[in-house]
Design an enzyme around this catalytic site. Sequence first.
Site, mmCIF file in Angstrom:
data_model
loop_
_atom_site.group_PDB
_atom_site.id
_atom_site.type_symbol
_atom_site.label_atom_id
_atom_site.label_comp_id
_atom_site.label_asym_id
_atom_site.label_seq_id
_atom_site.Cartn_x
_atom_site.Cartn_y
_atom_site.Cartn_z
ATOM 1 N N ASN A 7 0.875 -1.178 0.000
ATOM 2 C CA ASN A 7 0.000 0.000 0.000
ATOM 3 C C ASN A 7 0.911 1.226 0.000
ATOM 4 O OD1 ASN A 7 -1.779 2.052 0.499
ATOM 5 N ND2 ASN A 7 -2.717 1.127 2.321
ATOM 6 N N ARG A 91 -2.598 -2.058 -3.441
ATOM 7 C CA ARG A 91 -3.769 -1.214 -3.246
ATOM 8 C C ARG A 91 -3.671 -0.041 -4.221
ATOM 9 N NH1 ARG A 91 -4.937 3.443 1.040
ATOM 10 N NH2 ARG A 91 -7.084 3.783 0.425
ATOM 11 N N HIS A 180 -12.803 3.531 0.032
ATOM 12 C CA HIS A 180 -12.831 2.541 1.121
ATOM 13 C C HIS A 180 -13.564 1.270 0.697
ATOM 14 C CE1 HIS A 180 -12.791 6.060 4.236
ATOM 15 N NE2 HIS A 180 -11.557 5.611 4.069
ATOM 16 N N LEU A 209 -15.444 4.279 9.932
ATOM 17 C CA LEU A 209 -15.196 5.548 10.608
ATOM 18 C C LEU A 209 -13.751 5.582 11.097
ATOM 19 C CD1 LEU A 209 -18.488 5.558 12.778
ATOM 20 C CD2 LEU A 209 -18.173 6.384 10.431
ATOM 21 N N GLY A 210 -12.874 6.149 10.290
ATOM 22 C CA GLY A 210 -11.469 6.300 10.693
ATOM 23 C C GLY A 210 -11.114 7.762 10.546
ATOM 24 N N ASN A 211 -9.854 8.027 10.228
ATOM 25 C CA ASN A 211 -9.469 9.401 9.907
ATOM 26 C C ASN A 211 -10.271 9.908 8.724
ATOM 27 O OD1 ASN A 211 -7.658 11.084 11.160
ATOM 28 N ND2 ASN A 211 -6.020 9.591 10.842
ATOM 29 N N ARG A 241 -11.376 16.508 7.263
ATOM 30 C CA ARG A 241 -12.128 16.850 6.052
ATOM 31 C C ARG A 241 -13.548 17.279 6.390
ATOM 32 N NH1 ARG A 241 -10.858 11.348 2.959
ATOM 33 N NH2 ARG A 241 -8.933 11.096 4.113
ATOM 34 N N PHE A 284 -10.022 11.342 17.856
ATOM 35 C CA PHE A 284 -11.195 11.274 18.736
ATOM 36 C C PHE A 284 -10.811 11.048 20.195
ATOM 37 C CE2 PHE A 284 -15.053 11.193 15.956
ATOM 38 C CZ PHE A 284 -14.375 11.531 14.794
ATOM 39 N N ARG A 285 -9.639 10.427 20.429
ATOM 40 C CA ARG A 285 -9.194 10.235 21.820
ATOM 41 C C ARG A 285 -8.908 11.591 22.457
ATOM 42 N NH1 ARG A 285 -5.226 5.677 19.623
ATOM 43 N NH2 ARG A 285 -5.251 7.235 17.985
ATOM 44 N N GLY A 331 -10.741 2.840 12.801
ATOM 45 C CA GLY A 331 -10.265 3.345 14.102
ATOM 46 C C GLY A 331 -11.346 3.805 15.062
ATOM 47 N N GLY A 333 -14.820 3.602 14.564
ATOM 48 C CA GLY A 333 -15.909 2.617 14.615
ATOM 49 C C GLY A 333 -15.579 1.422 15.490
ATOM 50 N N ASN A 335 -13.224 1.335 17.979
ATOM 51 C CA ASN A 335 -12.717 1.609 19.328
ATOM 52 C C ASN A 335 -13.497 2.616 20.152
ATOM 53 O OD1 ASN A 335 -10.199 0.032 19.160
ATOM 54 N ND2 ASN A 335 -9.762 1.440 17.487
ATOM 55 N N GLU A 384 -8.271 -4.652 5.296
ATOM 56 C CA GLU A 384 -8.157 -4.407 3.860
ATOM 57 C C GLU A 384 -7.017 -5.230 3.251
ATOM 58 O OE1 GLU A 384 -8.367 -0.367 5.288
ATOM 59 O OE2 GLU A 384 -9.270 0.220 3.388
HETATM 60 P P1 ADP Z 1 -7.019 5.863 8.745
HETATM 61 O O1 ADP Z 1 -8.154 6.492 7.989
HETATM 62 O O2 ADP Z 1 -5.827 6.758 8.904
HETATM 63 O O3 ADP Z 1 -6.695 4.450 8.305
HETATM 64 P P2 ADP Z 1 -7.900 4.629 11.213
HETATM 65 O O4 ADP Z 1 -8.999 3.774 10.737
HETATM 66 O O5 ADP Z 1 -6.636 3.979 11.668
HETATM 67 O O6 ADP Z 1 -7.584 5.788 10.203
HETATM 68 O O7 ADP Z 1 -8.471 5.522 12.411
HETATM 69 C C1 ADP Z 1 -7.649 6.389 13.129
HETATM 70 C C2 ADP Z 1 -8.504 7.173 14.110
HETATM 71 O O8 ADP Z 1 -9.200 6.273 14.972
HETATM 72 C C3 ADP Z 1 -7.683 8.046 15.054
HETATM 73 O O9 ADP Z 1 -7.415 9.303 14.499
HETATM 74 C C4 ADP Z 1 -8.632 8.180 16.224
HETATM 75 O O10 ADP Z 1 -9.465 9.306 16.006
HETATM 76 C C5 ADP Z 1 -9.482 6.935 16.185
HETATM 77 N N1 ADP Z 1 -9.207 6.030 17.313
HETATM 78 C C6 ADP Z 1 -8.254 5.087 17.403
HETATM 79 N N2 ADP Z 1 -8.310 4.468 18.615
HETATM 80 C C7 ADP Z 1 -9.310 5.054 19.312
HETATM 81 C C8 ADP Z 1 -9.876 4.886 20.613
HETATM 82 N N3 ADP Z 1 -9.410 3.984 21.475
HETATM 83 N N4 ADP Z 1 -10.902 5.679 20.961
HETATM 84 C C9 ADP Z 1 -11.387 6.612 20.107
HETATM 85 N N5 ADP Z 1 -10.911 6.815 18.866
HETATM 86 C C10 ADP Z 1 -9.889 6.048 18.476
#
Ligand code: ADP
Length: 400
Positions: A7, A91, A180, A209-211, A241, A284-285, A331, A333, A335, A384
């Site tokens: 990737n 990818r 995605h 739901l990630g970055n 974004r 989000f942390r 990330g 979704g 966590n 992925e």
């Molecule tokens: P990317 O789109 O970069 O692949 P990821 O799917 O890895 O992103 O998601 C990263 C995001 O997940 C981090 O910026 C953070 O906001 C969120 N995240 C990761 N761990 C936690 C957690 N324990 N609690 C809340 N949010 C989290």
Amino acid sequence: MKVLVINCGSSSLKYQVLDMTNEMLLAKGLVERIGMEGSVITHEKIGMDKFKLVTPMEDHKDAIEQVLMAVQDKNHGVVASMNEIGAVGHRVVHAGEKYAESVLITEEVIKALEECIELAPLHNPPNLLGIAACRQLMPNTPMIAVFDTAFHQTMPPESYIYAIPYEYYTKHGIRRYGFHGTSHKYVAQRASAMLNINLDELKLITCHLGNGASVSAIKRGKCIDTSMGFTPLEGLVMGTRSGDIDPAIVTYIREKENLPQGVANEILNKKSGVLGISGVSSDFRDLEAAVEDGNERAMLALQVFAHKVRFYIGAYIAEMNGCDAIVFTAGVGENDVMMRELICNNLGNLGIKLDPIKNKVRGKETIISMEDAKVKLLLIPTNEELMIARDAYSIASRLK
Ligand code: ADP
């Protein structure tokens, strides 16, 4: 067969080696700062400590060379020679309307992907550099391209056509593509396995739901709508974004703030989202820690994010005339217990009922809805790389 998954980003590269006889991950790693001072590879043979090597890497070919050395290393390697690698899965972000499935990379495929550079100027060029470097270093190994856009090619025209003059679609390819896709497809397949119901019989909403973040409506295994569009800027609020906004805002801010060409785009991609609203962070942390300290804008950012996810869930329930399960992945979704609570709050009339106890879980495949809820809520860690490896394996196996 062992498969290498690549990737490639503009200055970084992630990789994995998987044994596809049992789908076991053997090694993974990350190359950072390609073409910059302090290029570094971090390699991990599963079950062993990570090893890090800082060494000059001027371009993607140098980076791939380091990856190949790492995977063949006497101590940290997982193959004795590259002949053991039966396929490489790459990818690739954008295939336009050209490919709805993964393909064996040929000269013709490369030409088609070069034509898509205009559609993904940040992503496709490094993807192509990674492919070129691998072809040079492993000329006899089949290379397979797996596209982020492919899974969404089943969307019907009413989902992908923008209400702008039609010739912009025919002349310039301006339409909704979605991204995605590999993740949405993977979690949809896992949802079907977890529920023990055939994908053909399911209506799913998958929330990646990630970055970057997107939601898809998947009816009978086919994507019928997704929240990202012409670029990955459309749809949900994301880390940095904006997601959907009134397009008139762009010209308005440009004039009010006297912004030079291109800056508005940069603001919407890099300085907006939950970072823009909160002024705190895109993570989000950090936002949740700020909320604990009483930061109201951090709370507002989380609420706006949740509002938009709910908005799409509602829309997709309407589009599919119902929904059997909603999947949370990536990330946030996987966590973020609090965000899942905010999203699912007070949707009982739609059959969506989150179990607050079962929801207290992170990064594990599990059902988090109440027993009696009509709509199942599923937490599914995405993978992925495994999806890419599966496609590479299946296409390479057919060549023999
Ligand atoms: P990317 O789109 O970069 O692949 P990821 O799917 O890895 O992103 O998601 C990263 C995001 O997940 C981090 O910026 C953070 O906001 C969120 N995240 C990761 N761990 C936690 C957690 N324990 N609690 C809340 N949010 C989290």
